[in-house]
Design an enzyme around this catalytic site. Structure first.
Site, mmCIF file in Angstrom:
data_model
loop_
_atom_site.group_PDB
_atom_site.id
_atom_site.type_symbol
_atom_site.label_atom_id
_atom_site.label_comp_id
_atom_site.label_asym_id
_atom_site.label_seq_id
_atom_site.Cartn_x
_atom_site.Cartn_y
_atom_site.Cartn_z
ATOM 1 N N LEU A 26 30.996 -29.512 20.599
ATOM 2 C CA LEU A 26 29.748 -29.240 19.896
ATOM 3 C C LEU A 26 30.053 -29.021 18.418
ATOM 4 C CD1 LEU A 26 28.067 -26.820 22.478
ATOM 5 C CD2 LEU A 26 28.074 -29.321 22.412
ATOM 6 N N GLY A 73 26.186 -28.229 14.266
ATOM 7 C CA GLY A 73 25.542 -27.169 13.501
ATOM 8 C C GLY A 73 25.894 -27.207 12.024
ATOM 9 N N ARG A 85 25.796 -19.825 7.468
ATOM 10 C CA ARG A 85 26.428 -18.555 7.111
ATOM 11 C C ARG A 85 27.743 -18.733 6.369
ATOM 12 N NH1 ARG A 85 26.407 -15.213 12.623
ATOM 13 N NH2 ARG A 85 26.187 -17.289 13.535
ATOM 14 N N GLY A 112 27.552 -11.734 25.339
ATOM 15 C CA GLY A 112 27.025 -11.738 26.693
ATOM 16 C C GLY A 112 28.064 -11.195 27.654
ATOM 17 N N ASN A 170 31.403 -13.519 27.751
ATOM 18 C CA ASN A 170 31.304 -14.973 27.813
ATOM 19 C C ASN A 170 31.680 -15.545 26.446
ATOM 20 O OD1 ASN A 170 30.645 -17.622 28.396
ATOM 21 N ND2 ASN A 170 28.431 -17.319 28.162
ATOM 22 N N ASN A 192 31.997 -18.399 12.103
ATOM 23 C CA ASN A 192 30.643 -18.609 11.593
ATOM 24 C C ASN A 192 30.480 -18.229 10.124
ATOM 25 O OD1 ASN A 192 29.352 -19.549 14.030
ATOM 26 N ND2 ASN A 192 29.612 -17.475 14.822
ATOM 27 N N ASN A 249 56.950 -44.463 -19.841
ATOM 28 C CA ASN A 249 56.425 -45.469 -18.916
ATOM 29 C C ASN A 249 55.035 -45.981 -19.255
ATOM 30 O OD1 ASN A 249 55.447 -42.867 -18.363
ATOM 31 N ND2 ASN A 249 55.008 -43.355 -16.230
#
Length: 464
Positions: A9, A12, A16, A140, A170, A228, A386
């Site tokens: 994923l 997004g 932030r 969670g 989670n 984030n 050069n």
């Protein structure tokens, strides 16, 4: 082994981060976050990787290349909606699908492998990657049944006081039975405040079908950090730096001060090399064995041979041979190839040039667009001129030549084998091998010059 798929994923915007750079392209230890994720997934031999892109789509494609598939999430309508975009590529496949966020650069192949293994051994339809968090606020909570299966996942804001005491959280990384995933996604709705389709809703749908929902708890909470904002980015950088440095030390590299040593994720270093403080090594750099690097050295995308010493210098996109000595305060610019046993000393700049074995430029020289042979000595202040204001030209100095101090070699020009250039010369024509070239005005001494000048000044003053 079942087919393995992965959905990353990466659509997004990452508001932030407060940056014009797309979030998953922010680097951690010199490599974009999403590239870290892809590299780890490739190690578990995924049959197909699908990256969901949105903002900055072309930049992500440019970074990751054509070895993986892409799907576009034109509107960011939640994590479930993002995975839905991969249905055409994966929806009819049998196997296990990993879903992971592109802003989790610390996740490792070992953890992914363990997650997939538990998922397949338990014949689960969904397996969550969980972690123990000392401060689980905002996460969670994962509530388990007595047999270890997942009873439910409850968000922090919805949890009871008792549920909030649970510290297993989670992480947002999952394994799914692939067909079950896409069948369940069709039943996910967006009846919520945000009007989005949430991937975790699949868990409840699977449980209502009396299917197994399992969880694998990683022993490393740090691996699960999602980036984030710039604070989290800094934390990810710190953890990744420590992980990289520790791996090198375990492989036989000495880091005098690991906290002051910065090594990129793809750097390779040989045994018994010593890295001193203030050193930054990045890109696809390879350093041999028994080297001494630092203090205060920057090396970018370069190859360094065994037993080479580099101090207080910058080397970029170049190659340096064995038993070379570089610095202090040398600058080896891109497309330079320096041989074995060479010396490039203080305040010497080398650009797009070759130096053969045993050659030396000990101090205060510029070597640009040049081919320097073996065992050449470039004296202090030697310059290859050069650039004519429009084009760059090549200077050749053949084996064994000696270039005296403060000499200008006006390209295009060749100094032949074993030739000498006298100090202070400006060379505009080729120098034959074995010759001595002197290109400077003959010295003239004017006796009593100062006295005559003073007399003129005194006479001028009297006239006034």
């Amino acid at each position: 082994m079942l087919n393995r798929f992965a959905v990353i994923l990466a659509a997004g915007q990452g508001t932030r981060m407060k940056s014009h750079l797309y979030k998953v392209l922010h680097p951690v230890c010199g490599k974009p976050m999403v590239q870290h994720v892809v590299d780890q997934i490739e190690l578990v031999q995924a049959d197909k990787i699908v990256t969901v892109i949105g903002h900055g789509a072309d930049l992500v494609k440019s970074q990751l290349g054509d070895k993986i598939d892409y799907v576009l999430q034109e509107k960011q309508l939640g994590t479930g909606h993002a995975v839905m975009q991969a249905e055409e590529q994966l929806g009819k496949q049998d196997g296990t699908t990993l879903v992971v966020c592109g802003d989790t650069p610390l996740i490792t192949a070992e953890t992914i492998e363990a997650l997939i293994k538990q998922h397949e051994e338990e014949h689960a339809k969904v397996t969550l990657l969980t972690a123990h968090a000392e401060d689980p606020s905002g996460y969670g909570r994962v509530l388990r049944n007595d047999d270890g299966t997942v009873a439910k996942v409850v968000e922090h804001k919805d949890a009871t006081d008792k549920e909030r005491l649970v510290k297993e959280i989670n992480t947002g990384t999952y394994c799914f039975d692939n067909k079950t995933l896409f069948q369940a996604l069709k039943r996910v709705n967006n009846n919520n405040v945000q009007g989005e389709y949430y991937l975790p809703d699949v868990i409840e749908i699977v449980k209502n079908n009396a299917e197994t929902v399992a969880a694998y708890q990683t022993p490393s909470f740090e691996e699960t950090i999602g980036v984030n904002d710039r604070v989290a980015l800094s934390e990810a950088e710190r953890i990744m730096k420590s992980r990289i440095n520790t791996a090198h030390m375990k492989n036989g590299v000495t880091l005098i001060d690991p906290k002051q040593t910065y090594i990129g994720a793809d750097v390779q270093i040989g045994q018994d090399t010593v890295i001193k403080p203030g050193t930054v090594i990045s890109g696809s750099t390879t350093i041999g064995a028994n080297c001494e690097i630092g203090p205060n050295v920057e090396i970018i995308n370069s190859r360094i041979g065994d037993n080479t010493i580099i101090r207080q210098s910058v080397v970029s996109d170049s190659g340096i041979g064995e038993q070379a000595v570089i610095g202090p305060y040398a600058h080896i610019r891109p497309q330079s190839e320096l041989g074995d046993n060479i010396k490039v000393g203080n305040f010497v700049e080398v650009k797009k040039s070759k130096m053969g074995d045993g050659s030396k430029a000990s101090h205060l020289s510029y070597i640009g667009d040049a081919e320097i042979g073996q065992d050449v000595n470039l004296g202090c202040g030697s310059i290859t001129v050069n650039y004519d204001g429009k084009n760059k030209h090549l200077t050749k100095v053949e084996d064994g030549a000696f270039i005296g101090c403060n000499s200008n070699l006006i390209a295009p020009v060749t100094v032949g084998k074993n030739a000498y250039v006298a100090a202070g010369s400006t060379i505009t024509d080729n120098v034959p091998g074995e010759a001595l070239s002197i290109a400077r005005a003959r010295q003239t001494n004017k006796e009593n010059y100062v006295a005559r000048i003073q007399e003129k000044q005194n006479n001028h003053g009297r006239k006034d």
